[in-house]
Design a protein around this motif. Structure first.
Motif, mmCIF file in Angstrom:
data_model
loop_
_atom_site.group_PDB
_atom_site.id
_atom_site.type_symbol
_atom_site.label_atom_id
_atom_site.label_comp_id
_atom_site.label_asym_id
_atom_site.label_seq_id
_atom_site.Cartn_x
_atom_site.Cartn_y
_atom_site.Cartn_z
ATOM 1 N N VAL A 6 11.462 7.765 6.795
ATOM 2 C CA VAL A 6 10.599 8.309 5.748
ATOM 3 C C VAL A 6 9.426 7.363 5.528
ATOM 4 C CG1 VAL A 6 10.436 8.867 3.286
ATOM 5 C CG2 VAL A 6 12.450 9.564 4.602
ATOM 6 N N GLU A 7 8.220 7.919 5.547
ATOM 7 C CA GLU A 7 7.017 7.156 5.252
ATOM 8 C C GLU A 7 6.504 7.540 3.869
ATOM 9 O OE1 GLU A 7 4.117 6.543 8.514
ATOM 10 O OE2 GLU A 7 5.252 8.098 9.553
ATOM 11 N N PHE A 8 5.661 6.678 3.317
ATOM 12 C CA PHE A 8 5.080 6.932 1.999
ATOM 13 C C PHE A 8 3.813 7.772 2.146
ATOM 14 C CE2 PHE A 8 8.066 3.684 1.075
ATOM 15 C CZ PHE A 8 8.369 3.784 -0.272
ATOM 16 N N LYS A 171 11.709 -8.398 3.908
ATOM 17 C CA LYS A 171 10.434 -7.849 4.376
ATOM 18 C C LYS A 171 9.361 -7.975 3.296
ATOM 19 C CE LYS A 171 12.272 -6.306 8.237
ATOM 20 N NZ LYS A 171 11.895 -6.857 9.558
ATOM 21 N N THR A 172 8.134 -8.211 3.744
ATOM 22 C CA THR A 172 6.988 -8.212 2.842
ATOM 23 C C THR A 172 5.818 -7.527 3.536
ATOM 24 O OG1 THR A 172 6.157 -10.348 3.620
ATOM 25 C CG2 THR A 172 7.653 -10.379 1.728
ATOM 26 N N THR A 173 4.896 -7.017 2.750
ATOM 27 C CA THR A 173 3.661 -6.449 3.279
ATOM 28 C C THR A 173 2.619 -6.504 2.178
ATOM 29 O OG1 THR A 173 2.666 -4.555 4.428
ATOM 30 C CG2 THR A 173 4.160 -4.050 2.608
ATOM 31 N N ARG A 174 1.361 -6.360 2.572
ATOM 32 C CA ARG A 174 0.276 -6.444 1.597
ATOM 33 C C ARG A 174 -0.667 -5.252 1.706
ATOM 34 N NH1 ARG A 174 -1.295 -12.930 1.267
ATOM 35 N NH2 ARG A 174 0.828 -13.609 0.774
ATOM 36 N N GLY A 175 -1.326 -4.978 0.607
ATOM 37 C CA GLY A 175 -2.318 -3.910 0.568
ATOM 38 C C GLY A 175 -3.506 -4.345 -0.260
ATOM 39 N N VAL A 204 -0.502 1.479 -3.523
ATOM 40 C CA VAL A 204 -0.379 2.631 -2.629
ATOM 41 C C VAL A 204 -0.675 2.220 -1.186
ATOM 42 C CG1 VAL A 204 -1.468 4.829 -1.990
ATOM 43 C CG2 VAL A 204 -0.858 4.387 -4.380
ATOM 44 N N GLN A 205 -1.714 1.398 -1.002
ATOM 45 C CA GLN A 205 -2.072 0.960 0.339
ATOM 46 C C GLN A 205 -0.966 0.100 0.941
ATOM 47 O OE1 GLN A 205 -3.070 -1.866 2.185
ATOM 48 N NE2 GLN A 205 -3.787 -0.598 3.878
ATOM 49 N N ALA A 206 -0.335 -0.739 0.133
ATOM 50 C CA ALA A 206 0.763 -1.575 0.622
ATOM 51 C C ALA A 206 1.962 -0.712 1.015
ATOM 52 C CB ALA A 206 1.162 -2.589 -0.450
ATOM 53 N N PHE A 207 2.287 0.279 0.199
ATOM 54 C CA PHE A 207 3.419 1.160 0.513
ATOM 55 C C PHE A 207 3.155 1.972 1.788
ATOM 56 C CE2 PHE A 207 5.288 0.914 -3.889
ATOM 57 C CZ PHE A 207 6.572 0.592 -3.487
ATOM 58 N N SER A 208 1.903 2.213 2.129
ATOM 59 C CA SER A 208 1.609 2.985 3.334
ATOM 60 C C SER A 208 2.041 2.241 4.594
ATOM 61 C CB SER A 208 0.111 3.318 3.407
ATOM 62 O OG SER A 208 -0.661 2.149 3.663
ATOM 63 N N ASN A 209 2.321 0.943 4.488
ATOM 64 C CA ASN A 209 2.803 0.161 5.626
ATOM 65 C C ASN A 209 4.323 0.174 5.763
ATOM 66 O OD1 ASN A 209 0.136 -0.734 6.141
ATOM 67 N ND2 ASN A 209 0.372 -2.406 4.669
ATOM 68 N N VAL A 210 5.013 0.804 4.795
ATOM 69 C CA VAL A 210 6.469 0.696 4.706
ATOM 70 C C VAL A 210 7.164 1.910 5.320
ATOM 71 C CG1 VAL A 210 8.417 0.492 3.097
ATOM 72 C CG2 VAL A 210 6.283 -0.733 2.638
ATOM 73 N N LEU A 211 8.243 1.650 6.043
ATOM 74 C CA LEU A 211 9.112 2.687 6.589
ATOM 75 C C LEU A 211 10.493 2.549 5.971
ATOM 76 C CD1 LEU A 211 8.257 2.413 10.402
ATOM 77 C CD2 LEU A 211 7.347 4.081 8.778
ATOM 78 N N LEU A 212 11.019 3.642 5.424
ATOM 79 C CA LEU A 212 12.392 3.677 4.926
ATOM 80 C C LEU A 212 13.257 4.344 5.986
ATOM 81 C CD1 LEU A 212 11.783 4.846 1.240
ATOM 82 C CD2 LEU A 212 12.072 2.497 2.079
ATOM 83 N N ILE A 213 14.270 3.647 6.454
ATOM 84 C CA ILE A 213 15.186 4.190 7.460
ATOM 85 C C ILE A 213 16.457 4.611 6.738
ATOM 86 C CG2 ILE A 213 16.419 3.736 9.599
ATOM 87 C CD1 ILE A 213 14.346 1.578 10.196
ATOM 88 N N LEU A 214 16.662 5.917 6.663
ATOM 89 C CA LEU A 214 17.807 6.476 5.951
ATOM 90 C C LEU A 214 18.966 6.647 6.923
ATOM 91 C CD1 LEU A 214 15.929 9.238 3.904
ATOM 92 C CD2 LEU A 214 16.150 6.792 3.417
#
Length: 260
Positions: A6-8, A171-175, A204-214
């Motif tokens: 799932v992507e944001f 994990k970390t990411t930036r936006g 929102v931009q930071a979350f766009s880099n995130v993948l949720l693996i269900l």
């Protein structure tokens, strides 16, 4: 074990859409609450929309429910079709319409509120944190315009770099984001509004880099997309380039956001 990613982004695929018929004519609020309780138990929902039956169909409602996950939508359809959640048996089907071609590669980011709902549903309120790396005013002295009706107009501009952390997943990411607008209220009120907008957009931009693996066992893993737009620690010591879309001009500008 079924696994889904799932992507944001706004879900547009029809395998994530469930259609529900044969809903008894209760109040819309009651129906909405009941349907949300039932279908959100299978996974987070992006949309739940009720529609009154049109004549000559009997009084009642149908519903369109959109999931973020195609696997969860399919499970919801299997488990709820024919079951009596109201005074009659629900008819539940996956949408069979073809996804329009122009939407096939759509990656429209979720809104700020949808990002929070999805992250909190899948990871819990303690499953992620956000920290502001920098928040700066980028307004130039030349952005003050002439007076109109005795009140001078001022173009305000703010930039923000924000970090998302997922402590249980390492994990970390930036936006980053830049917003600007003409000051119409007092300067203090306008600054407060823009500060909130730029923080929200950076998140929102930071979350766009995130993948949720269900995973099929109910667990969730987090991965971060490796893109050239991510902000690595070395970059924050100098200048971060942020793409900024100006709705008035209809084009992208680039601003240099110096991180202190």
């Amino acid at each position: 074990m079924d696994v889904d990613i799932v992507e944001f982004v706004v879900p547009v695929e029809n395998n994530k859409t469930v259609l529900v018929w044969n809903i008894e004519p209760l109040t819309e609020a009651e129906i909405n609450d009941r349907l949300f309780a039932v279908f959100s138990s299978f996974g987070p929902l992006y949309l739940l929309k009720l529609t009154p039956n049109a004549w000559p169909r009997p009084h009642g409602f149908s519903a369109l429910i959109k999931f973020y996950s195609g696997v969860q939508a399919a499970e919801a359809q299997r488990e709820t079709d024919g079951r009596s959640f109201f005074n009659s048996q629900l008819k539940v089907r996956l949408s069979s319409k073809q996804t329009p071609h122009f939407l096939c590669n759509s990656n429209k980011p979720l809104s700020h509120s949808h990002c929070l709902e999805l992250a909190n549903h899948c990871l819990g309120f303690n499953g992620w944190t956000s920290d502001i790396i920098t928040l700066k005013e980028l307004t130039d002295e030349g952005d003050v315009r002439g007076e109109e009706g005795g009140v001078s107009e001022r173009r305000l501009r703010f930039g923000c770099v924000l970090q998302l952390s997922f402590p249980h997943h390492g994990k970390t990411t930036r936006g980053g984001a830049v917003v600007e607008d003409t000051c119409t209220d007092t300067v203090l009120q306008s600054r407060s509004k823009l500060l909130k907008r730029v923080r929200d957009r950076a998140l929102v931009q930071a979350f766009s880099n995130v993948l949720l693996i269900l995973l099929g066992n109910g667990k969730v893993m987090v991965e971060v997309k490796q893109t050239s737009e991510q902000f690595v620690p070395e970059q924050t010591e100098g200048v971060v380039q942020v793409n900024h879309f100006d709705p008035d001009e209809g084009e992208d500008d680039e601003w240099d956001l110096t991180v202190s």
